[in-house]
Design a protein around this motif. Structure first.
Motif, PDB file in Angstrom:
ATOM      1  N   TYR A 121      11.151  10.912   6.802  1.00 61.26           N
ATOM      2  CA  TYR A 121      11.835   9.668   6.070  1.00 61.26           C
ATOM      3  C   TYR A 121      13.134   9.723   6.707  1.00 61.26           C
ATOM      4  O   TYR A 121      13.631  10.484   7.437  1.00 61.26           O
ATOM      5  N   GLY A 122      13.985   8.611   6.316  1.00 60.84           N
ATOM      6  CA  GLY A 122      15.187   8.625   6.848  1.00 60.84           C
ATOM      7  C   GLY A 122      15.358   7.730   8.032  1.00 60.84           C
ATOM      8  O   GLY A 122      16.314   7.902   8.827  1.00 60.84           O
ATOM      9  N   ASN A 123      13.847   7.251   8.475  1.00 62.26           N
ATOM     10  CA  ASN A 123      13.976   6.391   9.837  1.00 62.26           C
ATOM     11  C   ASN A 123      14.739   5.035   9.881  1.00 62.26           C
ATOM     12  O   ASN A 123      14.552   4.345   8.791  1.00 62.26           O
ATOM     13  N   SER A 124      15.657   4.542  10.668  1.00 62.23           N
ATOM     14  CA  SER A 124      16.134   3.373  10.660  1.00 62.23           C
ATOM     15  C   SER A 124      15.277   2.655  11.355  1.00 62.23           C
ATOM     16  O   SER A 124      14.984   2.743  12.526  1.00 62.23           O
ATOM     17  N   THR A 125      15.011   1.481  10.823  1.00 63.39           N
ATOM     18  CA  THR A 125      14.135   0.580  11.477  1.00 63.39           C
ATOM     19  C   THR A 125      14.510  -0.854  11.474  1.00 63.39           C
ATOM     20  O   THR A 125      15.538  -1.283  10.778  1.00 63.39           O
TER      21      THR A 125
ATOM     22  N   GLU B  13      13.278   3.795   6.410  1.00 62.18           N
ATOM     23  CA  GLU B  13      12.052   3.955   5.799  1.00 62.18           C
ATOM     24  C   GLU B  13      11.357   5.184   6.180  1.00 62.18           C
ATOM     25  O   GLU B  13      11.679   6.019   6.985  1.00 62.18           O
ATOM     26  N   GLU B  14      10.348   5.359   5.495  1.00 60.35           N
ATOM     27  CA  GLU B  14       9.407   6.351   5.705  1.00 60.35           C
ATOM     28  C   GLU B  14       8.373   6.207   6.655  1.00 60.35           C
ATOM     29  O   GLU B  14       8.164   5.046   6.786  1.00 60.35           O
ATOM     30  N   SER B  15       7.897   7.158   7.306  1.00 61.23           N
ATOM     31  CA  SER B  15       6.995   6.806   8.404  1.00 61.23           C
ATOM     32  C   SER B  15       5.618   8.000   8.257  1.00 61.23           C
ATOM     33  O   SER B  15       5.943   9.067   8.049  1.00 61.23           O
TER      34      SER B  15
ATOM     35  N   ASP C   6      12.687   1.453  -2.955  1.00 63.04           N
ATOM     36  CA  ASP C   6      11.800   1.926  -4.000  1.00 63.04           C
ATOM     37  C   ASP C   6      12.479   3.256  -4.698  1.00 63.04           C
ATOM     38  O   ASP C   6      12.190   4.023  -5.293  1.00 63.04           O
ATOM     39  N   PHE C   7      13.796   3.268  -4.340  1.00 59.28           N
ATOM     40  CA  PHE C   7      14.807   4.085  -4.883  1.00 59.28           C
ATOM     41  C   PHE C   7      14.256   5.562  -4.724  1.00 59.28           C
ATOM     42  O   PHE C   7      14.661   6.522  -5.245  1.00 59.28           O
ATOM     43  N   SER C   8      13.630   5.703  -3.460  1.00 57.73           N
ATOM     44  CA  SER C   8      13.319   6.973  -3.049  1.00 57.73           C
ATOM     45  C   SER C   8      13.245   7.129  -1.788  1.00 57.73           C
ATOM     46  O   SER C   8      14.322   7.799  -1.119  1.00 57.73           O
ATOM     47  N   ARG C   9      12.487   6.518  -0.681  1.00 57.88           N
ATOM     48  CA  ARG C   9      12.595   6.805   0.756  1.00 57.88           C
ATOM     49  C   ARG C   9      12.528   5.519   1.477  1.00 57.88           C
ATOM     50  O   ARG C   9      12.551   5.609   2.903  1.00 57.88           O
ATOM     51  N   ASN C  10      12.385   4.449   0.822  1.00 61.71           N
ATOM     52  CA  ASN C  10      12.527   3.071   1.336  1.00 61.71           C
ATOM     53  C   ASN C  10      13.302   2.151   1.149  1.00 61.71           C
ATOM     54  O   ASN C  10      13.296   1.681  -0.328  1.00 61.71           O
ATOM     55  N   THR C  11      14.607   1.524   1.806  1.00 63.80           N
ATOM     56  CA  THR C  11      15.460   0.626   1.407  1.00 63.80           C
ATOM     57  C   THR C  11      15.312  -0.314   2.611  1.00 63.80           C
ATOM     58  O   THR C  11      15.481  -0.017   3.730  1.00 63.80           O
TER      59      THR C  11
ATOM     60  N   ASP D   1       0.938  -1.226  -0.158  1.00 61.51           N
ATOM     61  CA  ASP D   1       0.137  -0.026  -0.170  1.00 61.51           C
ATOM     62  C   ASP D   1       0.711   1.282   0.004  1.00 61.51           C
ATOM     63  O   ASP D   1       0.346   2.433  -0.333  1.00 61.51           O
ATOM     64  N   PHE D   2       2.035   1.292   0.441  1.00 67.53           N
ATOM     65  CA  PHE D   2       3.066   2.366   0.390  1.00 67.53           C
ATOM     66  C   PHE D   2       3.853   2.491  -0.780  1.00 67.53           C
ATOM     67  O   PHE D   2       4.105   3.660  -1.026  1.00 67.53           O
ATOM     68  N   ASN D   3       4.339   1.433  -1.463  1.00 70.40           N
ATOM     69  CA  ASN D   3       5.218   1.685  -2.613  1.00 70.40           C
ATOM     70  C   ASN D   3       5.379   0.423  -3.306  1.00 70.40           C
ATOM     71  O   ASN D   3       5.164  -0.774  -2.874  1.00 70.40           O
TER      72      ASN D   3
END
Length: 200
Positions: free
Chosen positions: A114-118, A98-100, A63-68, A37-39
């Motif tokens: 975004y840029g959150n270490s999860t 990831e983004e949140s 997603d080469f943007s905000r989530n790896t 649902d997010f990416n």
């Protein structure tokens, strides 16, 4: 009509596990496409057979943007119809950047960071088919967040296509060779030190 018969024969050969498609794998590497649902993500997947029906899979996707994210999962495989068509399930650990989305119920405002270490736990369940040196799989991979993200749960559907790098038979043959070498070293009897001074 002919094409329908040919298609029926094709699927029969796959599901019957005929030697033409008998490509059980030891190591397989390929691409994974993920959708949630997010990416949407693209990633690499490496699967290594540890035991007869147990594999370890590493997935790195972005997603080469905000989530790896990086996931390492242990998986149990159960044959359906044949050894080439498997149901599998498992779990593992996931790390990410990831983004949140934080919801403020008082103001109805959504704060996007975004840029959150999860860190989280990944579960996985799916089906896979090994055919002509390739492993095709469809899975569902939910993620339970432990830290770094507001959303506790995110689910992802993934399609993977891997090429077989090492066949199962080859892996087992190498394992037997290593075991044989280890056993031969244990079985060799060392000569006593006094034998060095004996005349022939």
């Amino acid at each position: 009509m002919k094409s329908r018969k040919a298609l029926t024969l094709f699927f029969f050969l796959i599901l019957s596990g005929t030697p033409l498609f008998a490509q059980r794998y030891g190591t397989a590497l390929g691409l994974r496409l993920g959708n949630s649902d997010f990416n949407r993500t693209v990633g690499l997947t490496l699967q290594q057979r540890l035991l007869d029906r147990v594999t370890l899979e590493g997935i790195i996707q972005s997603d080469f943007s905000r989530n790896t994210t990086l996931s390492v999962l242990a998986q149990k495989h159960s044959p359906i119809i044949s050894k080439r068509f498997n149901l599998y399930y498992g779990a593992g650990i996931a790390f990410g950047n990831e983004e949140s989305f934080i919801k403020n119920s008082g103001t109805n405002e959504i704060i996007h960071t975004y840029g959150n270490s999860t860190i989280g736990v990944d579960l996985i369940g799916g089906i896979e088919l090994t055919v002509v040196g390739a492993v095709i799989s469809l899975d569902y991979k939910p993620n339970i967040n432990l830290s770094g993200r507001e959303e506790f749960y995110r689910g992802q559907v993934g399609i993977s296509a891997r090429t077989v790098l090492v066949k199962s038979k080859e892996q087992k043959r190498k394992q037997k060779q290593r075991q044989k070498v280890r056993n031969s070293g244990k079985d060799s009897v060392k000569k006593p030190f006094s034998d060095l001074f004996q005349k022939n």
